[in-house]
Design a protein around this motif. Structure first.
Motif, mmCIF file in Angstrom:
data_model
loop_
_atom_site.group_PDB
_atom_site.id
_atom_site.type_symbol
_atom_site.label_atom_id
_atom_site.label_comp_id
_atom_site.label_asym_id
_atom_site.label_seq_id
_atom_site.Cartn_x
_atom_site.Cartn_y
_atom_site.Cartn_z
ATOM 1 N N VAL A 249 2.014 -0.952 -8.522
ATOM 2 C CA VAL A 249 2.355 -1.032 -7.099
ATOM 3 C C VAL A 249 1.105 -1.508 -6.360
ATOM 4 N N TRP B 108 4.526 6.727 -3.073
ATOM 5 C CA TRP B 108 4.443 8.183 -3.242
ATOM 6 C C TRP B 108 5.488 8.891 -2.391
ATOM 7 N N ARG C 278 0.904 -0.542 -0.762
ATOM 8 C CA ARG C 278 2.215 0.136 -0.817
ATOM 9 C C ARG C 278 2.150 1.498 -1.501
ATOM 10 N N HIS C 279 0.954 1.971 -1.872
ATOM 11 C CA HIS C 279 0.834 3.256 -2.563
ATOM 12 C C HIS C 279 1.439 4.404 -1.756
ATOM 13 N N ILE D 151 2.265 3.981 -11.006
ATOM 14 C CA ILE D 151 2.183 3.623 -9.581
ATOM 15 C C ILE D 151 0.876 2.900 -9.289
ATOM 16 N N TYR D 152 -0.232 3.423 -9.797
ATOM 17 C CA TYR D 152 -1.520 2.781 -9.514
ATOM 18 C C TYR D 152 -1.653 1.419 -10.177
ATOM 19 N N ARG E 127 1.975 8.646 -12.350
ATOM 20 C CA ARG E 127 0.827 8.353 -11.484
ATOM 21 C C ARG E 127 0.142 7.059 -11.921
ATOM 22 N N GLU F 83 -1.819 -1.842 -3.814
ATOM 23 C CA GLU F 83 -2.524 -0.749 -3.140
ATOM 24 C C GLU F 83 -1.998 -0.518 -1.728
#
Length: 120
Positions: free
Chosen positions: A43, A52, A47-48, A39-40, A36, A45
């Motif tokens: 990646v 996921w 493309r979040h 990703i934050y 998590r 924002e």
């Protein structure tokens, strides 16, 4: 988690299994938090949502594949053999990933030093 699965397969004991499940659960929670956070942090924002969705798709595919391969008597042997093999394969994948990531990290440091030396 891989070590917990391997121990579970090799040592079938209620107290041992309870300890292994606790350790595996802790490892799983740490892993999920790391994913998590990655990703934050890495990646964009915008493309979040896609990140996921792709992660969830990958997890679903791997779980389905695990159920297929892990069905006792279908492709492999008895349930205990499946557990031992899955723990060993998981540990092997972790070790291989750590070695490859270590080499990649050292290579990046070497390149940065070479660039710094050529500039300075």
């Amino acid at each position: 988690m891989g070590a917990a699965i391997l121990i579970e397969g090799l040592w079938a004991n209620a107290v041992g299994l309870a300890m292994v499940f606790l350790a595996g659960g802790l490892g799983n929670g740490l892993h999920n938090t790391g994913v998590r956070t990655a990703i934050y942090e890495h990646v964009p924002e915008s493309r979040h949502g896609a990140a996921w969705a792709q992660l969830r798709m990958l997890i679903n595919i791997m779980v389905a594949l695990g159920y297929l391969i892990g069905t006792p008597g279908l492709l492999v042997g008895p349930a205990r053999t499946i557990i031992v093999v899955s723990g060993a394969v998981t540990l092997l994948a972790i070790i291989l990933s750590a070695v490859l990531l270590g080499r990649t990290a050292r290579g990046g440091v070497r390149r940065q030093r070479a660039v710094a030396e050529s500039e300075g």
